[in-house]
Design a protein around this motif. Structure first.
Motif, PDB file in Angstrom:
ATOM      1  N   MET A   1       0.839  -1.189   0.000  1.00 50.47           N
ATOM      2  CA  MET A   1       0.000   0.000   0.000  1.00 50.47           C
ATOM      3  C   MET A   1       0.883   1.250   0.000  1.00 50.47           C
ATOM      4  O   MET A   1       1.889   1.296   0.676  1.00 50.47           O
ATOM      5  CB  MET A   1      -0.897   0.023   1.233  1.00 50.47           C
ATOM      6  N   GLY A   2       0.470   2.245  -0.747  1.00 55.94           N
ATOM      7  CA  GLY A   2       1.168   3.522  -0.760  1.00 55.94           C
ATOM      8  C   GLY A   2       2.418   3.563  -1.625  1.00 55.94           C
ATOM      9  O   GLY A   2       3.222   4.467  -1.490  1.00 55.94           O
ATOM     10  N   ALA A   3       2.584   2.575  -2.495  1.00 60.05           N
ATOM     11  CA  ALA A   3       3.797   2.537  -3.320  1.00 60.05           C
ATOM     12  C   ALA A   3       3.905   3.753  -4.222  1.00 60.05           C
ATOM     13  O   ALA A   3       4.993   4.344  -4.348  1.00 60.05           O
ATOM     14  CB  ALA A   3       3.837   1.258  -4.155  1.00 60.05           C
ATOM     15  N   TRP A   4       2.794   4.148  -4.873  1.00 60.00           N
ATOM     16  CA  TRP A   4       2.854   5.291  -5.786  1.00 60.00           C
ATOM     17  C   TRP A   4       3.156   6.570  -5.034  1.00 60.00           C
ATOM     18  O   TRP A   4       3.931   7.404  -5.489  1.00 60.00           O
ATOM     19  CB  TRP A   4       1.561   5.451  -6.569  1.00 60.00           C
ATOM     20  N   THR A   5       2.543   6.757  -3.859  1.00 61.10           N
ATOM     21  CA  THR A   5       2.777   7.989  -3.109  1.00 61.10           C
ATOM     22  C   THR A   5       4.157   7.987  -2.474  1.00 61.10           C
ATOM     23  O   THR A   5       4.748   9.030  -2.278  1.00 61.10           O
ATOM     24  CB  THR A   5       1.700   8.192  -2.030  1.00 61.10           C
ATOM     25  N   THR A   6       4.680   6.814  -2.161  1.00 60.54           N
ATOM     26  CA  THR A   6       6.008   6.723  -1.554  1.00 60.54           C
ATOM     27  C   THR A   6       7.113   6.844  -2.596  1.00 60.54           C
ATOM     28  O   THR A   6       8.086   7.566  -2.398  1.00 60.54           O
ATOM     29  CB  THR A   6       6.160   5.389  -0.804  1.00 60.54           C
ATOM     30  N   PHE A   7       6.970   6.126  -3.695  1.00 52.51           N
ATOM     31  CA  PHE A   7       8.042   6.061  -4.691  1.00 52.51           C
ATOM     32  C   PHE A   7       7.780   6.897  -5.939  1.00 52.51           C
ATOM     33  O   PHE A   7       8.626   6.930  -6.832  1.00 52.51           O
ATOM     34  CB  PHE A   7       8.281   4.606  -5.101  1.00 52.51           C
ATOM     35  N   GLY A   8       6.644   7.550  -6.031  1.00 53.26           N
ATOM     36  CA  GLY A   8       6.297   8.342  -7.208  1.00 53.26           C
ATOM     37  C   GLY A   8       7.361   9.326  -7.649  1.00 53.26           C
ATOM     38  O   GLY A   8       7.745   9.359  -8.824  1.00 53.26           O
ATOM     39  N   PRO A   9       7.899  10.144  -6.730  1.00 60.96           N
ATOM     40  CA  PRO A   9       8.944  11.095  -7.140  1.00 60.96           C
ATOM     41  C   PRO A   9      10.172  10.406  -7.737  1.00 60.96           C
ATOM     42  O   PRO A   9      10.782  10.913  -8.669  1.00 60.96           O
ATOM     43  CB  PRO A   9       9.289  11.829  -5.848  1.00 60.96           C
ATOM     44  N   VAL A  10      10.538   9.244  -7.238  1.00 62.66           N
ATOM     45  CA  VAL A  10      11.698   8.515  -7.766  1.00 62.66           C
ATOM     46  C   VAL A  10      11.418   8.027  -9.187  1.00 62.66           C
ATOM     47  O   VAL A  10      12.307   8.031 -10.032  1.00 62.66           O
ATOM     48  CB  VAL A  10      12.054   7.330  -6.838  1.00 62.66           C
ATOM     49  N   LEU A  11      10.178   7.639  -9.456  1.00 62.88           N
ATOM     50  CA  LEU A  11       9.817   7.167 -10.793  1.00 62.88           C
ATOM     51  C   LEU A  11       9.904   8.275 -11.836  1.00 62.88           C
ATOM     52  O   LEU A  11      10.049   8.001 -13.019  1.00 62.88           O
ATOM     53  CB  LEU A  11       8.396   6.598 -10.796  1.00 62.88           C
ATOM     54  N   ARG A  12       9.801   9.525 -11.408  1.00 64.64           N
ATOM     55  CA  ARG A  12       9.841  10.663 -12.336  1.00 64.64           C
ATOM     56  C   ARG A  12      11.248  11.191 -12.582  1.00 64.64           C
ATOM     57  O   ARG A  12      11.449  12.017 -13.459  1.00 64.64           O
ATOM     58  CB  ARG A  12       8.968  11.801 -11.795  1.00 64.64           C
ATOM     59  N   GLU A  13      12.243  10.736 -11.819  1.00 62.94           N
ATOM     60  CA  GLU A  13      13.606  11.246 -11.973  1.00 62.94           C
ATOM     61  C   GLU A  13      14.208  10.808 -13.310  1.00 62.94           C
ATOM     62  O   GLU A  13      14.106   9.643 -13.693  1.00 62.94           O
ATOM     63  CB  GLU A  13      14.493  10.743 -10.841  1.00 62.94           C
ATOM     64  N   ALA A  14      14.847  11.742 -13.964  1.00 58.90           N
ATOM     65  CA  ALA A  14      15.538  11.417 -15.223  1.00 58.90           C
ATOM     66  C   ALA A  14      16.747  10.537 -14.916  1.00 58.90           C
ATOM     67  O   ALA A  14      17.364  10.652 -13.859  1.00 58.90           O
ATOM     68  CB  ALA A  14      15.985  12.692 -15.910  1.00 58.90           C
ATOM     69  N   VAL A  15      17.069   9.666 -15.866  1.00 56.15           N
ATOM     70  CA  VAL A  15      18.249   8.816 -15.771  1.00 56.15           C
ATOM     71  C   VAL A  15      19.127   9.195 -16.946  1.00 56.15           C
ATOM     72  O   VAL A  15      18.876   8.791 -18.080  1.00 56.15           O
ATOM     73  CB  VAL A  15      17.876   7.317 -15.819  1.00 56.15           C
ATOM     74  N   GLY A  16      20.116  10.030 -16.661  1.00 58.01           N
ATOM     75  CA  GLY A  16      20.935  10.555 -17.747  1.00 58.01           C
ATOM     76  C   GLY A  16      20.057  11.345 -18.695  1.00 58.01           C
ATOM     77  O   GLY A  16      19.268  12.187 -18.261  1.00 58.01           O
ATOM     78  N   PRO A  17      20.123  11.051 -19.996  1.00 56.76           N
ATOM     79  CA  PRO A  17      19.299  11.777 -20.957  1.00 56.76           C
ATOM     80  C   PRO A  17      17.868  11.227 -21.085  1.00 56.76           C
ATOM     81  O   PRO A  17      17.064  11.768 -21.828  1.00 56.76           O
ATOM     82  CB  PRO A  17      20.049  11.583 -22.273  1.00 56.76           C
ATOM     83  N   LEU A  18      17.563  10.170 -20.342  1.00 52.04           N
ATOM     84  CA  LEU A  18      16.253   9.529 -20.437  1.00 52.04           C
ATOM     85  C   LEU A  18      15.279  10.155 -19.445  1.00 52.04           C
ATOM     86  O   LEU A  18      15.512  10.140 -18.228  1.00 52.04           O
ATOM     87  CB  LEU A  18      16.393   8.036 -20.150  1.00 52.04           C
ATOM     88  N   HIS A  19      14.191  10.718 -19.963  1.00 58.52           N
ATOM     89  CA  HIS A  19      13.153  11.341 -19.138  1.00 58.52           C
ATOM     90  C   HIS A  19      11.898  10.495 -19.234  1.00 58.52           C
ATOM     91  O   HIS A  19      11.471  10.131 -20.323  1.00 58.52           O
ATOM     92  CB  HIS A  19      12.871  12.773 -19.599  1.00 58.52           C
ATOM     93  N   TRP A  20      11.304  10.187 -18.095  1.00 56.65           N
ATOM     94  CA  TRP A  20      10.160   9.293 -18.021  1.00 56.65           C
ATOM     95  C   TRP A  20       8.856  10.046 -18.136  1.00 56.65           C
ATOM     96  O   TRP A  20       8.678  11.097 -17.538  1.00 56.65           O
ATOM     97  CB  TRP A  20      10.178   8.521 -16.710  1.00 56.65           C
TER      98      TRP A  20
END
Length: 51
Positions: A1-20
């Motif tokens: 429970m709460g995975a999106w609210t907990t990890f959401g900001p991390v999922l949006r972080e760019a990885v080098g030139p790759l933007h999600w």
């Protein structure tokens, strides 16, 4: 429970030139078409600022 609210900001972080983008990375309306559109605008703005 709460995975999106907990990890959401991390999922949006760019990885080098790759933007999600996608409904899973939306700040609002996560899981809906509107969220996908919102995250596309967000990712495009991130790319624009990185150039």
């Amino acid at each position: 429970m709460g995975a999106w609210t907990t990890f959401g900001p991390v999922l949006r972080e760019a990885v080098g030139p790759l933007h999600w983008a996608g409904t899973e990375t939306a700040v609002h309306w996560n899981g809906y078409f509107d969220g996908a559109v919102e995250s596309g605008y967000r990712a495009a703005e991130e790319v624009r600022r990185s150039l």
